[in-house]
Scaffold this motif. Sequence first.
Motif, PDB file in Angstrom:
ATOM      1  N   ARG A  83      15.032  25.380  79.578  1.00 61.50           N
ATOM      2  CA  ARG A  83      14.164  24.210  79.789  1.00 61.50           C
ATOM      3  C   ARG A  83      12.699  24.554  79.552  1.00 61.50           C
ATOM      4  N   PRO A  84      12.364  25.053  78.336  1.00 55.63           N
ATOM      5  CA  PRO A  84      10.974  25.446  78.083  1.00 55.63           C
ATOM      6  C   PRO A  84      10.039  24.242  78.085  1.00 55.63           C
ATOM      7  N   HIS A  85       8.799  24.497  78.413  1.00 55.35           N
ATOM      8  CA  HIS A  85       7.767  23.467  78.358  1.00 55.35           C
ATOM      9  C   HIS A  85       7.248  23.318  76.932  1.00 55.35           C
ATOM     10  N   VAL A  86       7.276  24.442  76.191  1.00 56.00           N
ATOM     11  CA  VAL A  86       6.824  24.467  74.807  1.00 56.00           C
ATOM     12  C   VAL A  86       7.810  25.284  73.988  1.00 56.00           C
ATOM     13  N   VAL A  87       8.111  24.817  72.781  1.00 51.26           N
ATOM     14  CA  VAL A  87       8.899  25.585  71.813  1.00 51.26           C
ATOM     15  C   VAL A  87       8.004  25.815  70.598  1.00 51.26           C
ATOM     16  N   VAL A  88       7.850  27.084  70.229  1.00 46.98           N
ATOM     17  CA  VAL A  88       7.060  27.460  69.055  1.00 46.98           C
ATOM     18  C   VAL A  88       7.988  28.177  68.096  1.00 46.98           C
ATOM     19  N   THR A  89       7.974  27.754  66.825  1.00 49.96           N
ATOM     20  CA  THR A  89       8.812  28.431  65.849  1.00 49.96           C
ATOM     21  C   THR A  89       8.134  28.533  64.500  1.00 49.96           C
ATOM     22  N   ILE A 112       5.474  25.999  62.666  1.00 52.64           N
ATOM     23  CA  ILE A 112       4.537  26.661  61.770  1.00 52.64           C
ATOM     24  C   ILE A 112       5.328  27.037  60.528  1.00 52.64           C
ATOM     25  N   ASP A 113       5.072  26.315  59.446  1.00 52.69           N
ATOM     26  CA  ASP A 113       5.834  26.561  58.223  1.00 52.69           C
ATOM     27  C   ASP A 113       5.475  27.922  57.649  1.00 52.69           C
ATOM     28  N   SER A 114       6.454  28.575  57.082  1.00 55.85           N
ATOM     29  CA  SER A 114       6.285  29.911  56.540  1.00 55.85           C
ATOM     30  C   SER A 114       5.230  29.936  55.439  1.00 55.85           C
ATOM     31  N   ILE A 115       4.534  31.040  55.357  1.00 52.78           N
ATOM     32  CA  ILE A 115       3.557  31.211  54.286  1.00 52.78           C
ATOM     33  C   ILE A 115       4.251  31.223  52.927  1.00 52.78           C
ATOM     34  N   ALA A 116       5.544  31.501  52.913  1.00 53.95           N
ATOM     35  CA  ALA A 116       6.305  31.482  51.661  1.00 53.95           C
ATOM     36  C   ALA A 116       6.442  30.066  51.098  1.00 53.95           C
ATOM     37  N   ALA A 117       6.246  29.060  51.930  1.00 55.31           N
ATOM     38  CA  ALA A 117       6.338  27.665  51.480  1.00 55.31           C
ATOM     39  C   ALA A 117       4.993  27.258  50.889  1.00 55.31           C
ATOM     40  N   ARG A 120       5.384  23.462  48.565  1.00 51.10           N
ATOM     41  CA  ARG A 120       5.728  22.279  49.355  1.00 51.10           C
ATOM     42  C   ARG A 120       6.301  22.770  50.679  1.00 51.10           C
ATOM     43  N   PRO A 121       6.356  21.895  51.678  1.00 54.38           N
ATOM     44  CA  PRO A 121       6.944  22.320  52.954  1.00 54.38           C
ATOM     45  C   PRO A 121       8.387  22.798  52.745  1.00 54.38           C
ATOM     46  N   SER A 122       8.796  23.730  53.576  1.00 53.01           N
ATOM     47  CA  SER A 122      10.178  24.196  53.524  1.00 53.01           C
ATOM     48  C   SER A 122      11.120  23.061  53.904  1.00 53.01           C
ATOM     49  N   LEU A 123      12.391  23.184  53.530  1.00 56.44           N
ATOM     50  CA  LEU A 123      13.367  22.152  53.895  1.00 56.44           C
ATOM     51  C   LEU A 123      13.468  22.038  55.416  1.00 56.44           C
ATOM     52  N   SER A 124      13.545  23.172  56.113  1.00 55.25           N
ATOM     53  CA  SER A 124      13.603  23.120  57.579  1.00 55.25           C
ATOM     54  C   SER A 124      12.337  22.487  58.141  1.00 55.25           C
ATOM     55  N   GLY A 125      11.194  22.815  57.544  1.00 52.74           N
ATOM     56  CA  GLY A 125       9.938  22.228  57.986  1.00 52.74           C
ATOM     57  C   GLY A 125       9.910  20.725  57.805  1.00 52.74           C
ATOM     58  N   ALA A 126      10.406  20.254  56.678  1.00 51.14           N
ATOM     59  CA  ALA A 126      10.459  18.808  56.443  1.00 51.14           C
ATOM     60  C   ALA A 126      11.370  18.126  57.460  1.00 51.14           C
ATOM     61  N   LEU A 127      12.478  18.765  57.781  1.00 52.68           N
ATOM     62  CA  LEU A 127      13.397  18.207  58.780  1.00 52.68           C
ATOM     63  C   LEU A 127      12.800  18.269  60.187  1.00 52.68           C
ATOM     64  N   ALA A 128      11.932  19.249  60.426  1.00 51.66           N
ATOM     65  CA  ALA A 128      11.318  19.419  61.749  1.00 51.66           C
ATOM     66  C   ALA A 128      10.263  18.365  62.044  1.00 51.66           C
ATOM     67  N   ARG A 129       9.652  17.800  61.020  1.00 50.81           N
ATOM     68  CA  ARG A 129       8.500  16.918  61.206  1.00 50.81           C
ATOM     69  C   ARG A 129       8.689  15.846  62.274  1.00 50.81           C
ATOM     70  N   PRO A 130       9.799  15.100  62.284  1.00 53.82           N
ATOM     71  CA  PRO A 130       9.926  14.048  63.314  1.00 53.82           C
ATOM     72  C   PRO A 130      10.033  14.591  64.744  1.00 53.82           C
ATOM     73  N   PHE A 131      10.352  15.870  64.880  1.00 47.25           N
ATOM     74  CA  PHE A 131      10.558  16.459  66.202  1.00 47.25           C
ATOM     75  C   PHE A 131       9.410  17.353  66.642  1.00 47.25           C
ATOM     76  N   ALA A 132       8.448  17.580  65.769  1.00 51.23           N
ATOM     77  CA  ALA A 132       7.352  18.506  66.058  1.00 51.23           C
ATOM     78  C   ALA A 132       6.161  17.754  66.653  1.00 51.23           C
ATOM     79  N   THR A 133       5.736  18.202  67.827  1.00 46.13           N
ATOM     80  CA  THR A 133       4.517  17.668  68.412  1.00 46.13           C
ATOM     81  C   THR A 133       3.328  18.060  67.538  1.00 46.13           C
ATOM     82  N   THR A 137       0.857  23.940  58.410  1.00 46.41           N
ATOM     83  CA  THR A 137       1.091  24.604  57.139  1.00 46.41           C
ATOM     84  C   THR A 137       0.108  25.764  57.043  1.00 46.41           C
ATOM     85  N   GLN A 138       0.460  26.767  56.274  1.00 43.21           N
ATOM     86  CA  GLN A 138      -0.437  27.902  56.079  1.00 43.21           C
ATOM     87  C   GLN A 138      -1.161  27.829  54.737  1.00 43.21           C
TER      88      GLN A 138
END
Length: 154
Positions: A83-89, A112-117, A120-133, A137-138
């Motif tokens: 039950r974390p208060h914050v999730v950082v990935t 935090i999208d990988s510097i390798a992206a 364009r944003p990574s696929l996981s990053g694009a999927l994360a957008r609706p759930f990310a407070t 991007t780097q």
Amino acid sequence: MSNRQPSQFTVLAIASGGGHWEELMLLRPALSEGRVVFATTNRELAVRDGVEKVHLLPDANRDEPRLALSSMIASARLVWRLRPHVVVTTGALPGLFCLIFGRLTGARTVWIDSIAASDRPSLSGALARPFATRWYTQWKHLETAAREYKGALL
């Protein structure tokens, strides 16, 4: 309204192995408030970096649906238990799962999208957008109203 039980302020910091983990380790000084709990897919990296207690999640990607399902279930269990208060990935798929489940339990979430992206944003990053407070991007040229640029980790 979340069902979070009162407890010490908890940050779940999660990253897959490799570059995602390296980038997360660069954030360690900024993760000093409260209790920081680390999760990854590679115990050896955590040991190498002096992370004494680490939760292991199955590594997976979109090309391995069974492993992805296993990682999703393990991520849900971890987030429900902590039950974390914050999730950082910093990614990738296990980080996305933790971010989604964290948000569903009322946590603030940071992607935090990988510097390798770099194109364009990574696929996981694009999927994360609706759930990310907060979504970072780097790369300055990828900054938008939804993707903040505050610099690069590397």
